[in-house]
Design a protein around this motif. Structure first.
Motif, PDB file in Angstrom:
ATOM      1  N   ILE A 447      -3.341  -2.945  -1.200  1.00  6.80           N
ATOM      2  CA  ILE A 447      -3.155  -4.391  -1.221  1.00  6.80           C
ATOM      3  C   ILE A 447      -4.478  -5.064  -0.857  1.00  6.80           C
ATOM      4  CG2 ILE A 447      -1.880  -6.319  -0.196  1.00  6.80           C
ATOM      5  CD1 ILE A 447       0.381  -4.238   0.329  1.00  6.80           C
ATOM      6  N   THR A 448      -4.850  -6.065  -1.630  1.00  5.24           N
ATOM      7  CA  THR A 448      -6.084  -6.814  -1.405  1.00  5.24           C
ATOM      8  C   THR A 448      -5.740  -8.283  -1.207  1.00  5.24           C
ATOM      9  OG1 THR A 448      -6.578  -7.510  -3.669  1.00  5.24           O
ATOM     10  CG2 THR A 448      -7.141  -5.238  -3.071  1.00  5.24           C
ATOM     11  N   ASP A 449      -6.781  -9.125  -1.173  1.00  9.86           N
ATOM     12  CA  ASP A 449      -6.554 -10.557  -1.068  1.00  9.86           C
ATOM     13  C   ASP A 449      -5.885 -11.117  -2.324  1.00  9.86           C
ATOM     14  OD1 ASP A 449      -9.157  -9.662  -1.924  1.00  9.86           O
ATOM     15  OD2 ASP A 449      -9.717 -11.754  -2.218  1.00  9.86           O
ATOM     16  N   GLU A 450      -5.809 -10.343  -3.389  1.00 10.59           N
ATOM     17  CA  GLU A 450      -5.091 -10.757  -4.599  1.00 10.59           C
ATOM     18  C   GLU A 450      -3.673 -10.190  -4.651  1.00 10.59           C
ATOM     19  OE1 GLU A 450      -7.133 -10.126  -8.239  1.00 10.59           O
ATOM     20  OE2 GLU A 450      -8.971 -11.097  -7.573  1.00 10.59           O
ATOM     21  N   GLY A 451      -3.280  -9.425  -3.634  1.00  8.73           N
ATOM     22  CA  GLY A 451      -1.965  -8.808  -3.626  1.00  8.73           C
ATOM     23  C   GLY A 451      -2.057  -7.328  -3.943  1.00  8.73           C
ATOM     24  N   GLN A 452      -0.917  -6.722  -4.295  1.00 12.82           N
ATOM     25  CA  GLN A 452      -0.916  -5.293  -4.621  1.00 12.82           C
ATOM     26  C   GLN A 452      -1.638  -5.056  -5.949  1.00 12.82           C
ATOM     27  OE1 GLN A 452       2.742  -2.836  -4.267  1.00 12.82           O
ATOM     28  NE2 GLN A 452       2.338  -2.222  -6.383  1.00 12.82           N
ATOM     29  N   LEU A 453      -2.647  -4.161  -5.917  1.00 15.18           N
ATOM     30  CA  LEU A 453      -3.394  -3.852  -7.131  1.00 15.18           C
ATOM     31  C   LEU A 453      -3.278  -2.391  -7.539  1.00 15.18           C
ATOM     32  CD1 LEU A 453      -6.651  -5.996  -6.830  1.00 15.18           C
ATOM     33  CD2 LEU A 453      -4.546  -6.473  -8.083  1.00 15.18           C
ATOM     34  N   HIS A 454      -2.634  -1.573  -6.706  1.00 15.43           N
ATOM     35  CA  HIS A 454      -2.421  -0.188  -7.122  1.00 15.43           C
ATOM     36  C   HIS A 454      -1.223   0.373  -6.378  1.00 15.43           C
ATOM     37  CE1 HIS A 454      -3.528   3.630  -8.933  1.00 15.43           C
ATOM     38  NE2 HIS A 454      -3.314   4.212  -7.766  1.00 15.43           N
ATOM     39  N   GLN A 455      -0.418   1.174  -7.096  1.00 18.56           N
ATOM     40  CA  GLN A 455       0.746   1.821  -6.514  1.00 18.56           C
ATOM     41  C   GLN A 455       0.877   3.212  -7.112  1.00 18.56           C
ATOM     42  OE1 GLN A 455       4.490  -0.419  -6.178  1.00 18.56           O
ATOM     43  NE2 GLN A 455       5.547   1.326  -7.111  1.00 18.56           N
ATOM     44  N   GLU A 456       1.200   4.179  -6.253  1.00 21.25           N
ATOM     45  CA  GLU A 456       1.278   5.565  -6.721  1.00 21.25           C
ATOM     46  C   GLU A 456       2.253   6.330  -5.838  1.00 21.25           C
ATOM     47  OE1 GLU A 456      -1.966   9.142  -7.474  1.00 21.25           O
ATOM     48  OE2 GLU A 456      -2.572   7.051  -7.777  1.00 21.25           O
ATOM     49  N   SER A 457       2.957   7.280  -6.435  1.00 23.97           N
ATOM     50  CA  SER A 457       3.966   8.048  -5.705  1.00 23.97           C
ATOM     51  C   SER A 457       3.384   9.341  -5.162  1.00 23.97           C
ATOM     52  CB  SER A 457       5.150   8.372  -6.615  1.00 23.97           C
ATOM     53  OG  SER A 457       5.801   7.202  -7.026  1.00 23.97           O
ATOM     54  N   LEU A 458       3.914   9.762  -4.019  1.00 24.69           N
ATOM     55  CA  LEU A 458       3.555  11.040  -3.421  1.00 24.69           C
ATOM     56  C   LEU A 458       4.542  12.113  -3.885  1.00 24.69           C
ATOM     57  CD1 LEU A 458       2.845   9.842   0.234  1.00 24.69           C
ATOM     58  CD2 LEU A 458       1.139  10.539  -1.462  1.00 24.69           C
ATOM     59  N   PRO A 459       4.132  13.379  -3.860  1.00 25.10           N
ATOM     60  CA  PRO A 459       5.045  14.454  -4.269  1.00 25.10           C
ATOM     61  C   PRO A 459       6.120  14.711  -3.227  1.00 25.10           C
ATOM     62  CG  PRO A 459       2.973  15.367  -3.503  1.00 25.10           C
ATOM     63  CD  PRO A 459       2.782  13.875  -3.542  1.00 25.10           C
ATOM     64  N   ASP A 460       7.027  15.624  -3.556  1.00 26.62           N
ATOM     65  CA  ASP A 460       8.114  15.960  -2.632  1.00 26.62           C
ATOM     66  C   ASP A 460       7.598  16.463  -1.291  1.00 26.62           C
ATOM     67  OD1 ASP A 460       9.857  15.261  -4.605  1.00 26.62           O
ATOM     68  OD2 ASP A 460      10.416  17.320  -5.155  1.00 26.62           O
ATOM     69  N   SER A 461       6.429  17.084  -1.301  1.00 30.92           N
ATOM     70  CA  SER A 461       5.867  17.604  -0.048  1.00 30.92           C
ATOM     71  C   SER A 461       5.452  16.499   0.905  1.00 30.92           C
ATOM     72  CB  SER A 461       4.658  18.485  -0.354  1.00 30.92           C
ATOM     73  OG  SER A 461       3.594  17.697  -0.888  1.00 30.92           O
ATOM     74  N   GLY A 462       5.205  15.301   0.384  1.00 33.31           N
ATOM     75  CA  GLY A 462       4.751  14.196   1.226  1.00 33.31           C
ATOM     76  C   GLY A 462       3.277  14.202   1.520  1.00 33.31           C
ATOM     77  N   THR A 463       2.547  15.143   0.938  1.00 29.44           N
ATOM     78  CA  THR A 463       1.105  15.249   1.162  1.00 29.44           C
ATOM     79  C   THR A 463       0.383  14.975  -0.155  1.00 29.44           C
ATOM     80  OG1 THR A 463       1.376  16.866   2.924  1.00 29.44           O
ATOM     81  CG2 THR A 463      -0.780  16.779   1.847  1.00 29.44           C
ATOM     82  N   GLY A 464      -0.604  14.105  -0.108  1.00 26.36           N
ATOM     83  CA  GLY A 464      -1.326  13.806  -1.336  1.00 26.36           C
ATOM     84  C   GLY A 464      -2.536  12.932  -1.074  1.00 26.36           C
ATOM     85  N   THR A 465      -3.328  12.740  -2.123  1.00 26.45           N
ATOM     86  CA  THR A 465      -4.519  11.898  -2.086  1.00 26.45           C
ATOM     87  C   THR A 465      -4.435  10.888  -3.222  1.00 26.45           C
ATOM     88  OG1 THR A 465      -5.893  13.644  -1.132  1.00 26.45           O
ATOM     89  CG2 THR A 465      -7.035  11.853  -2.274  1.00 26.45           C
ATOM     90  N   VAL A 466      -4.683   9.626  -2.890  1.00 26.78           N
ATOM     91  CA  VAL A 466      -4.672   8.561  -3.876  1.00 26.78           C
ATOM     92  C   VAL A 466      -6.039   7.898  -3.867  1.00 26.78           C
ATOM     93  CG1 VAL A 466      -3.609   6.386  -4.596  1.00 26.78           C
ATOM     94  CG2 VAL A 466      -2.202   8.187  -3.558  1.00 26.78           C
ATOM     95  N   VAL A 467      -6.651   7.777  -5.062  1.00 26.33           N
ATOM     96  CA  VAL A 467      -7.964   7.151  -5.187  1.00 26.33           C
ATOM     97  C   VAL A 467      -7.861   6.021  -6.199  1.00 26.33           C
ATOM     98  CG1 VAL A 467     -10.388   7.488  -5.805  1.00 26.33           C
ATOM     99  CG2 VAL A 467      -9.136   9.317  -4.618  1.00 26.33           C
ATOM    100  N   TRP A 468      -8.475   4.900  -5.872  1.00 23.59           N
ATOM    101  CA  TRP A 468      -8.458   3.727  -6.745  1.00 23.59           C
ATOM    102  C   TRP A 468      -9.842   3.087  -6.714  1.00 23.59           C
ATOM    103  CZ3 TRP A 468      -8.337  -1.549  -4.773  1.00 23.59           C
ATOM    104  CH2 TRP A 468      -8.224  -2.528  -5.788  1.00 23.59           C
ATOM    105  N   ARG A 469     -10.291   2.607  -7.845  1.00 25.04           N
ATOM    106  CA  ARG A 469     -11.638   2.034  -7.935  1.00 25.04           C
ATOM    107  C   ARG A 469     -11.557   0.516  -8.093  1.00 25.04           C
ATOM    108  NH1 ARG A 469     -16.397   4.961 -11.134  1.00 25.04           N
ATOM    109  NH2 ARG A 469     -16.199   6.141  -9.177  1.00 25.04           N
ATOM    110  N   THR A 470     -12.447  -0.181  -7.387  1.00 27.12           N
ATOM    111  CA  THR A 470     -12.559  -1.627  -7.491  1.00 27.12           C
ATOM    112  C   THR A 470     -14.015  -2.011  -7.268  1.00 27.12           C
ATOM    113  OG1 THR A 470     -11.641  -3.734  -6.706  1.00 27.12           O
ATOM    114  CG2 THR A 470     -12.039  -2.031  -5.044  1.00 27.12           C
ATOM    115  N   THR A 471     -14.266  -3.297  -7.044  1.00 30.64           N
ATOM    116  CA  THR A 471     -15.613  -3.794  -6.711  1.00 30.64           C
ATOM    117  C   THR A 471     -15.482  -4.840  -5.618  1.00 30.64           C
ATOM    118  OG1 THR A 471     -15.581  -5.620  -8.295  1.00 30.64           O
ATOM    119  CG2 THR A 471     -16.381  -3.463  -9.107  1.00 30.64           C
ATOM    120  N   ALA A 472     -16.605  -5.140  -4.980  1.00 27.00           N
ATOM    121  CA  ALA A 472     -16.600  -6.160  -3.941  1.00 27.00           C
ATOM    122  C   ALA A 472     -16.335  -7.550  -4.512  1.00 27.00           C
ATOM    123  CB  ALA A 472     -17.923  -6.140  -3.182  1.00 27.00           C
ATOM    124  N   SER A 473     -16.586  -7.720  -5.802  1.00 28.15           N
ATOM    125  CA  SER A 473     -16.307  -9.016  -6.422  1.00 28.15           C
ATOM    126  C   SER A 473     -14.819  -9.216  -6.679  1.00 28.15           C
ATOM    127  CB  SER A 473     -17.084  -9.150  -7.738  1.00 28.15           C
ATOM    128  OG  SER A 473     -16.656  -8.163  -8.672  1.00 28.15           O
TER     129      SER A 473
END
Length: 518
Positions: A447-473
C-alpha cells in the motif's frame, strides 16, 4: 445522611465526613464543661457512613472530603450504588472510585493515592500495604477526598453509599517498592518482540502480575509494558517478575472522558492524571509531562465504541498510534485507515509522521497476551532503546511470535528498512521485497500513498517472498500488510466499488518505508 453539594466546573464537592476528636467546651461560668478528648486506643476503629443521590447529568467526579485526624494507621473505604432497571439502549448506573490524600485533588497534583475504577467495592491503605490500585504510605492528618466517578447515570439517578473506617495506632514499617530494571539481557541491535498494553489486578484485569509476566514469556515476548488504568501501583511489584529474558517497562493507561491513551516508559512510580475532557485542552499538558520524563504518548483503540473510549483529542501530541488492539475487528480497520490517511498528510506537509503500534490490551482469560504485539528494531533490550525504536517507527506488528517478516526497499545501490527512507532518482527502479512466514494461504498487500498497488497470495505453507517494482515518483511511501484468508468463506470488508474483498483479518502490518526523489 444526604450531604450538601457545592458545584464546580468538572466536579462537585460534598460536605465533609469529620473524624476529628471533639474539642473541649466551656460552661457559662468559664469552667471546663467537657474534658479534652483522649486519643483513641491503638487498634481501635471509628466508622462513618454517608449516602446521597446523583441526578442524570451529574459532574464527572464527586469529591467526598474526609477529615482525618492524627494517629491514624489505616483508612478503609467501602462503597455501593443502586442499579435500577433501564429501558433498552439506555446506560445503566456505573460509578468508579478512588482517593486523594491530604495533599489535595488539584489536576496533576501530588495527592493521588489510588484508583480502582468500578473493579472494586472496597480498598484499604496503610503505611505498609494497600489494596492493588492504591499506594501504600502514611495516612497523614488532613482532608482526604474519596472521589466517585459516575460515568453513567440512569434516568432515575444514582443512589450511593460510602463507608469510611479509620484504624488508629502507630504506622507499620514503610512499604519498600521493587521496581523493574530498565535493562534485560539483549542481543545488541536486533528485533525485539513486545506487548505495550497490558492490565493486571491493579486496575480492571483479573491476572496477577506474576501471571501477566508468565503470559508474556509464553508468547515469546522480549519486553512488555504495564499499563494499568489511572494508577501506578503495580510499578512497585514488577521487579520480582522481570529478568534477563524479559524487560518490563512501567507505564499507565490514561482513561480520559474522551478517549484513552498510553503513557509508555514512565519513570517507576510517576503518575499521569486523567480527569479531563478534550474540550479542557489538558491533554497536551500531560503528554508533555510524559515526554519530559522520557516516555511515549500513544492514543489507544481510537475507534472503540464503548463510552468514553473513542479518541477525541487529536494526534498532534502523539508519538505513535495504536491501530490494532486485541483480535482484529472493524474498529482496527478504521484505525488503520485513519493512520494511513495521516501518512499521506505527513508526506504532503512535511510534518513528522506517526508510527503504528499494535497491542493486546489483555485483561483476563481468554484474552491472549501478545495478540497482537510489536516487533521493534532496538539498539539493545533496554527501556530507552525500545522506546526509541517505537518512536522512530522501526517496528511492525505481528499477531503472534509464529509470524516472521522482513520488509526492505532497494534502489540505486541503497537499501532502507521499516521506518527508514530511501532516496532514489525520480524514475530509477525501486524494488519492494517482503519475506514472510507463518501465514498459510495469506494475502500480501503493498500500500502506498495512492492506495493498494500490489496484492499476492502466499502458499499453503505460509512462507514466501513477494517482490514488486515501483519508483520514487510513483510512491511516496510503501507499507505492507499480510492478511489471513476469509474465515469459513465469510467475505472480508465490503467494497462499495465492487465485490467484497477476498482477504480477511490482519496477521502482520508494517510501518512504512518512505521514498524520496533525489
Amino acid at each position: 445522611m444526604l450531604l450538601g453539594v457545592t458545584a464546580g466546573a468538572a466536579a462537585i464537592t460534598l460536605a465533609p465526613i469529620v473524624f476529628a476528636p471533639v474539642s473541649s467546651a466551656r460552661a457559662a461560668d468559664g469552667a471546663s464543661a467537657v474534658p479534652p478528648a483522649r486519643p483513641p486506643a491503638p487498634g481501635s476503629t471509628v466508622t462513618r457512613t454517608v449516602s446521597g443521590h446523583l441526578d442524570t447529568g451529574a459532574a464527572d467526579f464527586v469529591h467526598l472530603p474526609v477529615e482525618v485526624p492524627k494517629g491514624v494507621r489505616q483508612i478503609a473505604v467501602q462503597y455501593s450504588y443502586d442499579k435500577p432497571a433501564v429501558p433498552a439502549g439506555t446506560p445503566a448506573n456505573s460509578c468508579d472510585i478512588g482517593v486523594f490524600d491530604q495533599h489535595g485533588t488539584a489536576l496533576g497534583g501530588k495527592g493521588f493515592r489510588g484508583w480502582s475504577g468500578g473493579f472494586r467495592t472496597s480498598f484499604e491503605i496503610s503505611n505498609s500495604e494497600a489494596t492493588p490500585g492504591y499506594l501504600p504510605g502514611p495516612v497523614g492528618a488532613g482532608t482526604w477526598h474519596i472521589v466517585l466517578g459516575p460515568y453513567q447515570v440512569a434516568p432515575q439517578g444514582l443512589d450511593y453509599q460510602v463507608q469510611v473506617t479509620l484504624t488508629f495506632g502507630a504506622p507499620g514499617p514503610a512499604f519498600v517498592p521493587n521496581y523493574p530494571p530498565q535493562r534485560a539481557k539483549g542481543r545488541g541491535r536486533a528485533w525485539y518482540r513486545g506487548d505495550g498494553h497490558l492490565h493486571t489486578v491493579h486496575s480492571d484485569g483479573r491476572r496477577l502480575p506474576a501471571e501477566v509476566a508468565a503470559g508474556a514469556r509464553a508468547a515469546g515476548l522480549d519486553f512488555m509494558v504495564s499499563t494499568d488504568h489511572n494508577t501506578t501501583s503495580s510499578h512497585a511489584v514488577w521487579g520480582e517478575y522481570a529478568g534477563p529474558d524479559l524487560l518490563i517497562v512501567t507505564g499507565e493507561e490514561v482513561t480520559t472522558r474522551n478517549g484513552h491513551w498510553l503513557a509508555l516508559g514512565l519513570p517507576a512510580g510517576e503518575w499521569i492524571d486523567w480527569r479531563y475532557r478534550s474540550r479542557d485542552n489538558a491533554f497536551p499538558r500531560f503528554a508533555g509531562q510524559v515526554r519530559r520524563s522520557g516516555g511515549l504518548v500513544v492514543p489507544a483503540h481510537p475507534y472503540c465504541p464503548y463510552i468514553a473510549c473513542q479518541w477525541k483529542s487529536g494526534y498532534d501530541d502523539a508519538d505513535a498510534m495504536e491501530v490494532w488492539n486485541g483480535p482484529w475487528t472493524y474498529d482496527d480497520e478504521s484505525a488503520v485507515d485513519t493512520w494511513d490517511a495521516r501518512l499521506g498528510e505527513a508526506v504532503r506537509t512535511g510534518r513528522r509522521w506517526t508510527p503504528a503500534m499494535g497491542n493486546s490490551d489483555a485483561h483476563s482469560v481468554p484474552q491472549v497476551i501478545g495478540l497482537p504485539h510489536n516487533v521493534v528494531l532496538a539498539d539493545d533490550l533496554t527501556t530507552p532503546d525500545v522506546l526509541a525504536g517505537i518512536k522512530a517507527g522501526r517496528s511492525w506488528i505481528a499477531e503472534s511470535s509464529a509470524v516472521g517478516l522482513d520488509f526492505t526497499v532497494t534502489g540505486g545501490g541503497r537499501q532502507a528498512g521499516i521506518g527508514g527512507t530511501l532516496t532514489a532518482a525520480v524514475d530509477a527502479p525501486v524494488d519492494v521485497r517482503l519475506d514472510v512466514s507463518g501465514v498459510p494461504r495469506g494475502t500480501v498487500r503493498f500500500i502506498t500513498d495512492e492506495g493498494q498497488l500490489h496484492q499476492e497470495s502466499l502458499p499453503d505453507s505460509g512462507t514466501g517472498t513477494v517482490v514488486w517494482r515501483t519508483t520514487a515518483s510513483l510512491a511516496a511511501y510503501v507499507r505492507a500488510e499480510v492478511r489471513h484468508p476469509m474465515v469459513d468463506g465469510t467475505p472480508g470488508q465490503g467494497n462499495t466499488m465492487g465485490p467484497a474483498l477476498v482477504w480477511g483479518p490482519m496477521a502482520a502490518l508494517t510501518n512504512p518505508v518512505f521514498l524520496r526523489i533525489a
